[in-house]
Design a protein around this motif. Sequence first.
Motif, mmCIF file in Angstrom:
data_model
loop_
_atom_site.group_PDB
_atom_site.id
_atom_site.type_symbol
_atom_site.label_atom_id
_atom_site.label_comp_id
_atom_site.label_asym_id
_atom_site.label_seq_id
_atom_site.Cartn_x
_atom_site.Cartn_y
_atom_site.Cartn_z
ATOM 1 N N GLU A 186 54.338 -11.966 23.437
ATOM 2 C CA GLU A 186 55.769 -12.178 23.678
ATOM 3 C C GLU A 186 56.561 -10.888 23.481
ATOM 4 N N LEU A 187 56.129 -10.031 22.567
ATOM 5 C CA LEU A 187 56.801 -8.746 22.379
ATOM 6 C C LEU A 187 56.595 -7.828 23.591
ATOM 7 N N CYS A 188 55.471 -7.982 24.286
ATOM 8 C CA CYS A 188 55.274 -7.228 25.532
ATOM 9 C C CYS A 188 56.346 -7.628 26.541
ATOM 10 N N HIS A 189 56.582 -8.931 26.675
ATOM 11 C CA HIS A 189 57.656 -9.401 27.554
ATOM 12 C C HIS A 189 59.000 -8.823 27.096
ATOM 13 N N TYR A 190 59.248 -8.904 25.804
ATOM 14 C CA TYR A 190 60.528 -8.488 25.223
ATOM 15 C C TYR A 190 60.823 -7.017 25.488
ATOM 16 N N HIS A 191 59.906 -6.148 25.092
ATOM 17 C CA HIS A 191 60.181 -4.712 25.199
ATOM 18 C C HIS A 191 60.264 -4.248 26.648
ATOM 19 N N LEU A 192 59.416 -4.796 27.519
ATOM 20 C CA LEU A 192 59.478 -4.415 28.930
ATOM 21 C C LEU A 192 60.780 -4.902 29.567
ATOM 22 N N HIS A 193 61.229 -6.094 29.216
ATOM 23 C CA HIS A 193 62.472 -6.615 29.771
ATOM 24 C C HIS A 193 63.659 -5.785 29.297
ATOM 25 N N ILE A 194 63.678 -5.433 28.029
ATOM 26 C CA ILE A 194 64.762 -4.612 27.473
ATOM 27 C C ILE A 194 64.812 -3.249 28.171
ATOM 28 N N GLU A 195 63.632 -2.686 28.480
ATOM 29 C CA GLU A 195 63.562 -1.369 29.126
ATOM 30 C C GLU A 195 63.778 -1.436 30.637
ATOM 31 N N THR A 252 52.373 -24.287 25.559
ATOM 32 C CA THR A 252 52.405 -22.836 25.459
ATOM 33 C C THR A 252 52.453 -22.398 24.000
ATOM 34 N N GLY A 253 51.897 -21.237 23.720
ATOM 35 C CA GLY A 253 51.891 -20.733 22.355
ATOM 36 C C GLY A 253 53.235 -20.186 21.936
ATOM 37 N N GLY A 254 53.980 -19.664 22.893
ATOM 38 C CA GLY A 254 55.294 -19.103 22.607
ATOM 39 C C GLY A 254 55.993 -18.758 23.891
ATOM 40 N N ILE A 276 62.570 -15.038 20.663
ATOM 41 C CA ILE A 276 61.180 -15.433 20.861
ATOM 42 C C ILE A 276 60.949 -16.736 20.110
ATOM 43 N N GLU A 277 60.382 -17.712 20.811
ATOM 44 C CA GLU A 277 60.037 -18.998 20.210
ATOM 45 C C GLU A 277 58.525 -19.084 20.086
ATOM 46 N N ILE A 278 58.060 -19.590 18.962
ATOM 47 C CA ILE A 278 56.628 -19.744 18.699
ATOM 48 C C ILE A 278 56.328 -21.214 18.460
ATOM 49 N N ASN A 279 55.230 -21.681 19.009
ATOM 50 C CA ASN A 279 54.802 -23.065 18.818
ATOM 51 C C ASN A 279 54.160 -23.188 17.427
#
Length: 157
Positions: A68-77, A35-37, A46-49
Amino acid sequence: MNNEELQQLVSRISLESFNKPFMHRAYFNPRLRTTGGRYLLQSHHIEINPKALEMYGVKEVEGIILHELCHYHLHIEGKGYQHRDKDFRDLLKKVNAPRFCSALQKPTSRSKKQRPHYTYTCIKCSQIYVRKIRLNVQKYCCGKCSGPLKLVEQKNF
């Protein structure tokens, strides 16, 4: 690029693309293989390869960060942050983030080393059995007539 530069890059991309700050850590994880991250749900990091940077450059890493920021911001919201969720797919399109990263491993052929094939025949009824694993003809017998088996042929591939 080191972890500090990656952290600054993630913070900058978060502000530019989402108009929201990234309040957690971003770092390289060399243990990632395919995976890339990844976005970690419990810690929000967030982890990056690092292999993505090495193989494809900064442009690819920026795409992974956007994803990964899409995952992050949606999860936070508290919205749908998983790949199958409509909120996630819509946000990917809005910020022009890739759905998948480029391949990080060379494709491997699935063909394993071929084992030899053993052909047995029943002495009584001539039933044929082809097996990948060698049988002990003293121990096993024909399933059809219970006659003794005999090794006829061994093919090596």
